[in-house]
Design a protein around this motif. Sequence first.
Motif, PDB file in Angstrom:
ATOM      1  N   TRP A  73      19.162 -27.329 -16.254  1.00 29.05           N
ATOM      2  CA  TRP A  73      17.763 -27.001 -16.483  1.00 29.05           C
ATOM      3  C   TRP A  73      17.679 -25.522 -16.830  1.00 29.05           C
ATOM      4  CZ3 TRP A  73      19.451 -30.621 -13.196  1.00 29.05           C
ATOM      5  CH2 TRP A  73      18.799 -31.864 -13.198  1.00 29.05           C
ATOM      6  N   VAL A  74      16.953 -25.210 -17.895  1.00 31.86           N
ATOM      7  CA  VAL A  74      16.781 -23.834 -18.339  1.00 31.86           C
ATOM      8  C   VAL A  74      15.286 -23.530 -18.377  1.00 31.86           C
ATOM      9  CG1 VAL A  74      17.156 -22.192 -20.226  1.00 31.86           C
ATOM     10  CG2 VAL A  74      18.894 -23.927 -19.726  1.00 31.86           C
ATOM     11  N   VAL A  75      14.889 -22.442 -17.731  1.00 27.59           N
ATOM     12  CA  VAL A  75      13.504 -21.991 -17.740  1.00 27.59           C
ATOM     13  C   VAL A  75      13.487 -20.603 -18.377  1.00 27.59           C
ATOM     14  CG1 VAL A  75      11.449 -21.458 -16.382  1.00 27.59           C
ATOM     15  CG2 VAL A  75      13.027 -23.249 -15.592  1.00 27.59           C
ATOM     16  N   LEU A  76      12.693 -20.451 -19.431  1.00 26.28           N
ATOM     17  CA  LEU A  76      12.565 -19.166 -20.117  1.00 26.28           C
ATOM     18  C   LEU A  76      11.108 -18.724 -20.034  1.00 26.28           C
ATOM     19  CD1 LEU A  76      14.643 -19.943 -23.329  1.00 26.28           C
ATOM     20  CD2 LEU A  76      15.420 -18.794 -21.243  1.00 26.28           C
ATOM     21  N   ALA A  77      10.907 -17.429 -19.815  1.00 23.94           N
ATOM     22  CA  ALA A  77       9.549 -16.877 -19.747  1.00 23.94           C
ATOM     23  C   ALA A  77       9.535 -15.511 -20.412  1.00 23.94           C
ATOM     24  CB  ALA A  77       9.094 -16.760 -18.293  1.00 23.94           C
ATOM     25  N   LYS A  78       8.390 -15.177 -21.027  1.00 23.22           N
ATOM     26  CA  LYS A  78       8.238 -13.837 -21.597  1.00 23.22           C
ATOM     27  C   LYS A  78       6.761 -13.482 -21.645  1.00 23.22           C
ATOM     28  CE  LYS A  78       7.880 -14.988 -26.473  1.00 23.22           C
ATOM     29  NZ  LYS A  78       8.287 -14.658 -27.813  1.00 23.22           N
ATOM     30  N   SER A  79       6.508 -12.198 -21.535  1.00 26.08           N
ATOM     31  CA  SER A  79       5.128 -11.721 -21.548  1.00 26.08           C
ATOM     32  C   SER A  79       4.522 -11.885 -22.932  1.00 26.08           C
ATOM     33  CB  SER A  79       5.066 -10.252 -21.108  1.00 26.08           C
ATOM     34  OG  SER A  79       5.936  -9.469 -21.883  1.00 26.08           O
ATOM     35  N   PHE A 117       0.856  -1.185   0.000  1.00 26.01           N
ATOM     36  CA  PHE A 117       0.000   0.000   0.000  1.00 26.01           C
ATOM     37  C   PHE A 117       0.887   1.228   0.000  1.00 26.01           C
ATOM     38  CE2 PHE A 117      -2.296   3.376   2.193  1.00 26.01           C
ATOM     39  CZ  PHE A 117      -3.482   3.394   1.473  1.00 26.01           C
ATOM     40  N   PRO A 118       0.618   2.249  -0.747  1.00 20.54           N
ATOM     41  CA  PRO A 118      -0.577   2.569  -1.517  1.00 20.54           C
ATOM     42  C   PRO A 118      -0.447   2.231  -3.011  1.00 20.54           C
ATOM     43  CG  PRO A 118       0.733   4.539  -1.318  1.00 20.54           C
ATOM     44  CD  PRO A 118       1.499   3.427  -0.622  1.00 20.54           C
ATOM     45  N   LEU A 119       0.540   1.421  -3.371  1.00 19.55           N
ATOM     46  CA  LEU A 119       0.764   1.108  -4.783  1.00 19.55           C
ATOM     47  C   LEU A 119      -0.249   0.078  -5.287  1.00 19.55           C
ATOM     48  CD1 LEU A 119       4.648   0.796  -4.666  1.00 19.55           C
ATOM     49  CD2 LEU A 119       3.299   2.770  -5.343  1.00 19.55           C
ATOM     50  N   SER A 120      -0.540   0.138  -6.578  1.00 22.92           N
ATOM     51  CA  SER A 120      -1.434  -0.834  -7.208  1.00 22.92           C
ATOM     52  C   SER A 120      -0.695  -2.143  -7.449  1.00 22.92           C
ATOM     53  CB  SER A 120      -1.922  -0.304  -8.558  1.00 22.92           C
ATOM     54  OG  SER A 120      -2.663   0.878  -8.396  1.00 22.92           O
ATOM     55  N   ASN A 121      -1.407  -3.255  -7.309  1.00 22.23           N
ATOM     56  CA  ASN A 121      -0.832  -4.555  -7.662  1.00 22.23           C
ATOM     57  C   ASN A 121      -0.481  -4.564  -9.141  1.00 22.23           C
ATOM     58  OD1 ASN A 121      -1.250  -5.382  -5.046  1.00 22.23           O
ATOM     59  ND2 ASN A 121      -2.864  -6.841  -5.520  1.00 22.23           N
ATOM     60  N   ARG A 122       0.406  -5.470  -9.510  1.00 25.08           N
ATOM     61  CA  ARG A 122       0.786  -5.679 -10.905  1.00 25.08           C
ATOM     62  C   ARG A 122       0.342  -7.076 -11.310  1.00 25.08           C
ATOM     63  NH1 ARG A 122       1.961  -0.897  -9.354  1.00 25.08           N
ATOM     64  NH2 ARG A 122       3.542   0.282 -10.450  1.00 25.08           N
ATOM     65  N   ASP A 123       0.036  -7.225 -12.599  1.00 27.42           N
ATOM     66  CA  ASP A 123      -0.211  -8.575 -13.085  1.00 27.42           C
ATOM     67  C   ASP A 123       0.574  -8.837 -14.366  1.00 27.42           C
ATOM     68  OD1 ASP A 123      -1.813  -7.356 -15.063  1.00 27.42           O
ATOM     69  OD2 ASP A 123      -3.648  -8.367 -14.463  1.00 27.42           O
ATOM     70  N   TYR A 124       0.813 -10.119 -14.593  1.00 27.48           N
ATOM     71  CA  TYR A 124       1.618 -10.595 -15.709  1.00 27.48           C
ATOM     72  C   TYR A 124       0.819 -11.647 -16.461  1.00 27.48           C
ATOM     73  CZ  TYR A 124       5.600  -8.830 -12.924  1.00 27.48           C
ATOM     74  OH  TYR A 124       6.472  -8.060 -12.203  1.00 27.48           O
ATOM     75  N   VAL A 125       0.931 -11.646 -17.759  1.00 24.40           N
ATOM     76  CA  VAL A 125       0.421 -12.719 -18.595  1.00 24.40           C
ATOM     77  C   VAL A 125       1.629 -13.159 -19.426  1.00 24.40           C
ATOM     78  CG1 VAL A 125      -1.189 -13.361 -20.416  1.00 24.40           C
ATOM     79  CG2 VAL A 125      -1.899 -11.732 -18.639  1.00 24.40           C
ATOM     80  N   TYR A 126       2.020 -14.424 -19.259  1.00 25.48           N
ATOM     81  CA  TYR A 126       3.254 -14.858 -19.915  1.00 25.48           C
ATOM     82  C   TYR A 126       3.239 -16.351 -20.228  1.00 25.48           C
ATOM     83  CZ  TYR A 126       4.767 -16.468 -15.240  1.00 25.48           C
ATOM     84  OH  TYR A 126       4.865 -17.093 -14.021  1.00 25.48           O
ATOM     85  N   ILE A 127       4.154 -16.706 -21.098  1.00 24.83           N
ATOM     86  CA  ILE A 127       4.399 -18.103 -21.416  1.00 24.83           C
ATOM     87  C   ILE A 127       5.773 -18.467 -20.866  1.00 24.83           C
ATOM     88  CG2 ILE A 127       2.918 -18.208 -23.454  1.00 24.83           C
ATOM     89  CD1 ILE A 127       5.435 -17.787 -25.186  1.00 24.83           C
ATOM     90  N   ARG A 128       5.953 -19.741 -20.570  1.00 20.81           N
ATOM     91  CA  ARG A 128       7.271 -20.191 -20.112  1.00 20.81           C
ATOM     92  C   ARG A 128       7.507 -21.611 -20.556  1.00 20.81           C
ATOM     93  NH1 ARG A 128       6.949 -21.533 -13.618  1.00 20.81           N
ATOM     94  NH2 ARG A 128       5.373 -23.156 -13.888  1.00 20.81           N
ATOM     95  N   GLU A 129       8.775 -21.951 -20.608  1.00 21.13           N
ATOM     96  CA  GLU A 129       9.173 -23.287 -21.021  1.00 21.13           C
ATOM     97  C   GLU A 129      10.352 -23.728 -20.178  1.00 21.13           C
ATOM     98  OE1 GLU A 129      10.681 -25.533 -25.081  1.00 21.13           O
ATOM     99  OE2 GLU A 129       9.697 -23.593 -25.222  1.00 21.13           O
ATOM    100  N   CYS A 130      10.365 -24.991 -19.820  1.00 28.65           N
ATOM    101  CA  CYS A 130      11.474 -25.569 -19.058  1.00 28.65           C
ATOM    102  C   CYS A 130      12.066 -26.697 -19.881  1.00 28.65           C
ATOM    103  CB  CYS A 130      10.969 -26.107 -17.715  1.00 28.65           C
ATOM    104  SG  CYS A 130      12.273 -26.893 -16.727  1.00 28.65           S
ATOM    105  N   ARG A 131      13.379 -26.672 -20.010  1.00 30.40           N
ATOM    106  CA  ARG A 131      14.074 -27.746 -20.736  1.00 30.40           C
ATOM    107  C   ARG A 131      15.218 -28.278 -19.891  1.00 30.40           C
ATOM    108  NH1 ARG A 131      14.297 -26.272 -27.028  1.00 30.40           N
ATOM    109  NH2 ARG A 131      12.046 -26.160 -27.318  1.00 30.40           N
TER     110      ARG A 131
END
Length: 173
Positions: free
Chosen positions: A91-97, A67-81
Amino acid sequence: LFIPFPQQSGLYEYKIFGGLADIPPKLCVDVYMDLDFRKEWDQYVKELYEKTYDGEKVIYWEVKYPFPLSNRDYVYIRECREMDVDGRKIWVVLAKSVAVAQCPEKPGIIRVKNYKQSMVVESDGKAGCKVYMYCFDNPGGMIPSWLVNWASKSGVPAFLKDIHNACLNYSKS
């Protein structure tokens, strides 16, 4: 470790290097990838789920901001190899919006539209693992310097401790 983004943009890249001496790399990755379990151990998760849209798995994540900041949200894809590099398991994990019409912005929450993350986990040669994480996001809005200072001194370093504790609890569940 905070590294200012180029061109005085006020944005930051986050880099974490660390080790978890008593956590095998596969367990660390399993805990990191388990979204339902993350809701239990990550105090900043307000909402977190994965759904399939047009054949692609997409993650929605709302992060609690103080508080008093607004929450943030993310929409993303990710992959683990899991990779074999000269006999070393890594192990490599990649994610991007991503923009997904089925996940519209919500009133009162700021959508993080520019998010990238990569994580690499490998054995430390003993019973534990080494972890490297890189993250960039543009949180939007005005982020006060006190929050940036808190994140660099406490929030980001606490992540390794939090995931370590989560791994210990995960192995019991």
